[in-house]
Scaffold this active site. Structure first.
Site, PDB file in Angstrom:
ATOM      1  N   VAL A  88      -0.106  -1.618   6.771  1.00 51.69           N
ATOM      2  CA  VAL A  88       1.092  -2.003   6.575  1.00 51.69           C
ATOM      3  C   VAL A  88       1.680  -1.357   5.468  1.00 51.69           C
ATOM      4  O   VAL A  88       2.851  -0.795   5.229  1.00 51.69           O
ATOM      5  CB  VAL A  88       1.348  -3.557   6.483  1.00 51.69           C
ATOM      6  CG1 VAL A  88       2.712  -3.875   5.768  1.00 51.69           C
ATOM      7  CG2 VAL A  88       1.176  -4.242   7.653  1.00 51.69           C
ATOM      8  N   ASP A 143      -3.615   0.660  -4.802  1.00 51.82           N
ATOM      9  CA  ASP A 143      -4.907   0.109  -4.071  1.00 51.82           C
ATOM     10  C   ASP A 143      -5.946   0.003  -4.933  1.00 51.82           C
ATOM     11  O   ASP A 143      -5.969   0.760  -5.839  1.00 51.82           O
ATOM     12  CB  ASP A 143      -4.935   0.832  -2.877  1.00 51.82           C
ATOM     13  CG  ASP A 143      -5.553  -0.171  -1.652  1.00 51.82           C
ATOM     14  OD1 ASP A 143      -5.039  -0.268  -0.589  1.00 51.82           O
ATOM     15  OD2 ASP A 143      -6.614  -0.541  -2.065  1.00 51.82           O
ATOM     16  N   ARG A 148      -9.737   4.697  -0.820  1.00 48.50           N
ATOM     17  CA  ARG A 148      -8.511   4.837  -0.169  1.00 48.50           C
ATOM     18  C   ARG A 148      -7.527   5.717  -0.885  1.00 48.50           C
ATOM     19  O   ARG A 148      -6.909   6.717  -0.381  1.00 48.50           O
ATOM     20  CB  ARG A 148      -7.923   3.391   0.117  1.00 48.50           C
ATOM     21  CG  ARG A 148      -6.621   3.288   0.782  1.00 48.50           C
ATOM     22  CD  ARG A 148      -6.901   3.772   2.243  1.00 48.50           C
ATOM     23  NE  ARG A 148      -5.512   3.378   2.764  1.00 48.50           N
ATOM     24  CZ  ARG A 148      -4.924   4.174   3.995  1.00 48.50           C
ATOM     25  NH1 ARG A 148      -5.971   5.260   4.725  1.00 48.50           N
ATOM     26  NH2 ARG A 148      -3.968   3.581   4.601  1.00 48.50           N
ATOM     27  N   THR A 175      -4.151 -10.780   4.842  1.00 49.43           N
ATOM     28  CA  THR A 175      -4.470 -12.362   4.612  1.00 49.43           C
ATOM     29  C   THR A 175      -5.343 -12.762   5.636  1.00 49.43           C
ATOM     30  O   THR A 175      -4.985 -13.067   6.518  1.00 49.43           O
ATOM     31  CB  THR A 175      -2.890 -12.790   4.635  1.00 49.43           C
ATOM     32  OG1 THR A 175      -2.173 -12.330   5.809  1.00 49.43           O
ATOM     33  CG2 THR A 175      -2.273 -12.735   3.307  1.00 49.43           C
ATOM     34  N   THR A 220       1.508 -11.868   5.856  1.00 47.14           N
ATOM     35  CA  THR A 220       1.862 -12.682   6.801  1.00 47.14           C
ATOM     36  C   THR A 220       1.001 -13.882   6.052  1.00 47.14           C
ATOM     37  O   THR A 220      -0.196 -13.925   5.845  1.00 47.14           O
ATOM     38  CB  THR A 220       1.166 -12.514   8.019  1.00 47.14           C
ATOM     39  OG1 THR A 220       1.575 -11.395   8.541  1.00 47.14           O
ATOM     40  CG2 THR A 220       1.511 -13.628   9.246  1.00 47.14           C
ATOM     41  N   CYS A 258      -3.956  -9.951  13.587  1.00 44.89           N
ATOM     42  CA  CYS A 258      -2.659 -10.731  13.438  1.00 44.89           C
ATOM     43  C   CYS A 258      -2.678 -11.837  14.409  1.00 44.89           C
ATOM     44  O   CYS A 258      -2.909 -13.046  14.166  1.00 44.89           O
ATOM     45  CB  CYS A 258      -1.522  -9.763  13.592  1.00 44.89           C
ATOM     46  SG  CYS A 258      -1.104  -8.601  12.375  1.00 44.89           S
ATOM     47  N   ARG A 260     -11.026  -4.675  13.208  1.00 48.70           N
ATOM     48  CA  ARG A 260     -10.675  -6.128  12.569  1.00 48.70           C
ATOM     49  C   ARG A 260     -10.712  -7.097  13.752  1.00 48.70           C
ATOM     50  O   ARG A 260      -9.842  -7.155  14.709  1.00 48.70           O
ATOM     51  CB  ARG A 260      -9.639  -5.918  11.642  1.00 48.70           C
ATOM     52  CG  ARG A 260     -10.003  -5.179  10.446  1.00 48.70           C
ATOM     53  CD  ARG A 260      -8.916  -5.119   9.345  1.00 48.70           C
ATOM     54  NE  ARG A 260      -7.753  -4.552  10.025  1.00 48.70           N
ATOM     55  CZ  ARG A 260      -6.401  -4.466   9.614  1.00 48.70           C
ATOM     56  NH1 ARG A 260      -6.211  -4.909   8.577  1.00 48.70           N
ATOM     57  NH2 ARG A 260      -5.417  -3.760  10.355  1.00 48.70           N
TER      58      ARG A 260
HETATM   59  N1  LIG Z   1      -1.824  -4.475  10.570  1.00 45.09           N
HETATM   60  C1  LIG Z   1      -0.730  -4.929  11.185  1.00 45.09           C
HETATM   61  O1  LIG Z   1      -0.532  -4.645  12.184  1.00 45.09           O
HETATM   62  C2  LIG Z   1       0.019  -5.920  10.644  1.00 45.09           C
HETATM   63  C3  LIG Z   1       1.316  -6.444  11.099  1.00 45.09           C
HETATM   64  C4  LIG Z   1       2.103  -7.068  10.454  1.00 45.09           C
HETATM   65  C5  LIG Z   1       1.800  -7.910   9.404  1.00 45.09           C
HETATM   66  N2  LIG Z   1       0.391  -7.526   8.843  1.00 45.09           N
HETATM   67  C6  LIG Z   1       0.218  -8.242   7.562  1.00 45.09           C
HETATM   68  O2  LIG Z   1       0.236  -7.313   6.547  1.00 45.09           O
HETATM   69  C7  LIG Z   1      -0.821  -7.735   5.511  1.00 45.09           C
HETATM   70  C8  LIG Z   1      -1.671  -6.509   5.441  1.00 45.09           C
HETATM   71  O3  LIG Z   1      -2.316  -6.087   6.407  1.00 45.09           O
HETATM   72  P1  LIG Z   1      -3.083  -4.565   6.542  1.00 45.09           P
HETATM   73  O4  LIG Z   1      -3.364  -4.773   8.097  1.00 45.09           O
HETATM   74  O5  LIG Z   1      -2.000  -3.641   6.136  1.00 45.09           O
HETATM   75  O6  LIG Z   1      -4.201  -4.802   5.745  1.00 45.09           O
HETATM   76  P2  LIG Z   1      -5.238  -3.633   5.594  1.00 45.09           P
HETATM   77  O7  LIG Z   1      -6.626  -4.465   5.257  1.00 45.09           O
HETATM   78  O8  LIG Z   1      -5.158  -2.494   6.490  1.00 45.09           O
HETATM   79  O9  LIG Z   1      -4.785  -3.104   3.857  1.00 45.09           O
HETATM   80  C9  LIG Z   1      -4.541  -4.002   2.738  1.00 45.09           C
HETATM   81  C10 LIG Z   1      -4.815  -2.919   2.034  1.00 45.09           C
HETATM   82  O10 LIG Z   1      -4.782  -3.815   0.559  1.00 45.09           O
HETATM   83  C11 LIG Z   1      -5.911  -3.381  -0.321  1.00 45.09           C
HETATM   84  N3  LIG Z   1      -5.939  -4.601  -1.218  1.00 45.09           N
HETATM   85  C12 LIG Z   1      -6.760  -5.620  -1.037  1.00 45.09           C
HETATM   86  N4  LIG Z   1      -6.536  -6.639  -2.186  1.00 45.09           N
HETATM   87  C13 LIG Z   1      -5.768  -5.823  -2.990  1.00 45.09           C
HETATM   88  C14 LIG Z   1      -5.172  -6.041  -4.446  1.00 45.09           C
HETATM   89  N5  LIG Z   1      -5.768  -7.183  -5.076  1.00 45.09           N
HETATM   90  N6  LIG Z   1      -4.435  -5.201  -5.042  1.00 45.09           N
HETATM   91  C15 LIG Z   1      -4.176  -4.112  -4.382  1.00 45.09           C
HETATM   92  N7  LIG Z   1      -4.616  -3.891  -3.335  1.00 45.09           N
HETATM   93  C16 LIG Z   1      -5.498  -4.610  -2.542  1.00 45.09           C
HETATM   94  C17 LIG Z   1      -7.054  -3.039   0.484  1.00 45.09           C
HETATM   95  O11 LIG Z   1      -7.898  -2.182  -0.093  1.00 45.09           O
HETATM   96  C18 LIG Z   1      -6.331  -2.455   1.673  1.00 45.09           C
HETATM   97  O12 LIG Z   1      -6.101  -0.836   1.370  1.00 45.09           O
HETATM   98  C19 LIG Z   1      -1.514  -8.861   6.075  1.00 45.09           C
HETATM   99  O13 LIG Z   1      -0.936 -10.049   5.778  1.00 45.09           O
HETATM  100  C20 LIG Z   1      -1.310  -8.723   7.627  1.00 45.09           C
HETATM  101  O14 LIG Z   1      -1.307  -9.996   8.185  1.00 45.09           O
HETATM  102  C21 LIG Z   1      -0.224  -6.583   9.381  1.00 45.09           C
END
Ligand SMILES: NC(=O)c1ccc[n+]([C@@H]2O[C@H](COP(=O)([O-])OP(=O)(O)OC[C@H]3O[C@@H](n4cnc5c(N)ncnc54)[C@H](O)[C@@H]3O)[C@@H](O)[C@H]2O)c1
Length: 424
Positions: free
Chosen positions: A16, A34, A39, A85, A120, A260, A331
């Site tokens: 995201v 990050d 990464r 999340t 989310t 999700c 995931r």
């Molecule tokens: N992947 C999807 O398709 C999607 C779609 C809509 C919403 N979401 C929501 O968006 C959010 C993020 O999902 P994602 O798929 O991008 O996750 P992800 O795991 O791909 O990425 C999350 C990133 O956050 C970093 N991170 C973790 N803790 C951190 C911190 N304390 N400080 C800074 N960086 C930190 C991680 O290293 C990672 O690179 C979630 O809540 C998810 O439910 C995801």
């Protein structure tokens, strides 16, 4: 704050956060932060292993820089939080990454700053969980010294058509002025436009029900598949016939995995239970969807037995391990339920997935995909994910992987009805 004064940081550069930071980074200075230094290193080197952003797209974001040093965040005054999340082993929300990210921001938060959450969550989480962490770590007062916003993400990993900027975005803020600022900020990159929700809680609820609605709808179709399979009726034929009515929704049966749809409903049910309501339909849908891996294997085993194929120590190929087609995202993939269940029958399993990093699959699930399936080797073949490579192989090449007597189970309706032995 005026929009010209915004100095933006995106916290969490995953599926995201990165595409979002890239869109903003085409237009304005953005700090992408990050905690994962690997990464940050790969992004600095112009590579995104999630494949959401290509090398040239990354280069287009000329104003985007990356860091894992929290001190650098101090230069920003608007923060967008896009950290994971997940749920824990008891299927309860794990808000630790959100709390940690809020602590990091709280330590450098200044008067007038705004923190926008995109992760989310359940309705109320931003103001009940994240804001208190920001107040505690910053010593500042919410809606007096600093503000919050919530704008849920709707991207779909692997989908090159619906991208960040072409999906309408819901926005919200903790005051009418902040809601306007948040909305204006996103309108700079979202060509599809925005929808300003009436409150942060409304925006949070909207996101979580989008995925809950999908989950429950798929559960209904899965239940129909269980019924029609008993009756010897082809489910897809039924769905195509019913789909000729204008308001019949085009869902298909299948495994529900990923970050999700199989996870977010638990955020809503957790909150509902905390306030004394025990959800029935939502949890029934979750139970049904989670049982599909076991059901698929029972179907395969029955079909093998009917053909007098010895099940114990037979050799089955599972094609596809990711949670969805044409992306490397492992995931919460429910294909692992199939692999584990096959193991319960003492079946030897090869998993083949050209999208997957074998080391990651081994690390996450103890499964090492084969580099190439063997020819003429399998008693059963399950087409579990509709990767384009499998579609391009076609039925003949897929069947050539099987022994002279084998069962081909097409879980994804990738082949024509008469080309497989079983479908969901
Ligand atoms: N992947 C999807 O398709 C999607 C779609 C809509 C919403 N979401 C929501 O968006 C959010 C993020 O999902 P994602 O798929 O991008 O996750 P992800 O795991 O791909 O990425 C999350 C990133 O956050 C970093 N991170 C973790 N803790 C951190 C911190 N304390 N400080 C800074 N960086 C930190 C991680 O290293 C990672 O690179 C979630 O809540 C998810 O439910 C995801």
């Amino acid at each position: 704050m005026n929009i010209q004064d915004v100095r933006l940081a995106v916290v969490g550069l995953g599926y995201v956060g990165l595409p979002l930071a890239v869109e903003f980074g085409k237009q304005r200075d953005v700090l992408g932060f990050d905690i994962n230094t690997r990464r940050v290193d790969e992004l600095r080197a112009g590579r995104d292993h999630t494949l959401e952003v290509s090398g040239p797209e990354l280069a287009e974001a000329a104003h985007l820089r990356f860091s894992s040093d929290p001190a650098e965040l101090a230069s920003a005054n608007v923060f967008i939080v896009t950290v994971p999340t997940p749920i824990d082993e008891y299927k309860q929300p794990d808000l630790t990454p959100l709390e940690r990210a809020s602590e990091t921001i709280g330590r450098i938060l200044k008067r007038g700053d705004t923190v926008i959450y995109e992760s989310t969550v359940y309705p109320g989480a931003t103001e009940e969980v994240c804001v208190p962490v920001l107040e505690r770590t910053s010593g500042l007062k919410f809606n007096v010294d600093f503000y919050a916003g919530y704008s849920p993400e709707r991207i779909n990993p692997g989908d090159k058509q619906h991208r960040v900027s072409t999906i309408r975005k819901v926005t919200s803020g903790s005051t009418p002025e902040v809601a306007e600022l948040v909305d204006t900020l996103y309108r700079q990159i979202i060509t599809a436009g925005t929808h300003k929700a009436s409150s942060i809680k409304v925006a949070e609820a909207a996101k979580v029900i989008e995925n809950t609605q999908r989950d429950v709808n798929i559960a209904l179709i899965n239940e129909l598949a269980l019924i029609f399979n008993r009756m010897g009726i082809d489910t897809l034929d039924v769905l195509e016939a019913a789909g000729t009515k204008w308001n019949f929704l085009p869902f298909r049966p299948g495994l529900v995995g990923g970050h999700c749809i199989g996870v977010d409903p638990y955020y809503l049910t957790h909150k509902a239970q905390a306030i004394g309501y025990h959800p029935e339909i939502i949890l029934a849908g979750r139970r049904l969807n989670d049982s599909m891996g076991g059901y698929v294997v029972s179907q395969l085993v029955k079909a093998m037995t009917k053909r007098r194929i010895q099940v114990q120590r037979s050799h089955v190929l599972v094609m596809g391990l990711t949670f969805k087609e044409n992306c490397p995202d492992l995931r919460n993939t429910r294909v692992v339920d199939i692999v584990r269940e096959l193991g319960e029958y003492s079946i030897d399993v090869d998993v083949y997935d050209p999208w997957v990093d074998p080391a990651e699959a081994q690390h996450e699930y103890g499964i090492t995909p084969v580099a190439k399936p063997q020819q003429g080797a399998y008693d059963g073949i399950i087409l579990a994910v509709a990767h384009h490579q499998f579609a391009e192989m076609g039925a003949a090449a897929i069947r050539a992987l099987g022994k002279s007597e084998h069962v081909l189970y097409d879980l994804k309706y990738l082949l024509a009805a008469n080309e497989s032995d079983l479908r969901l």
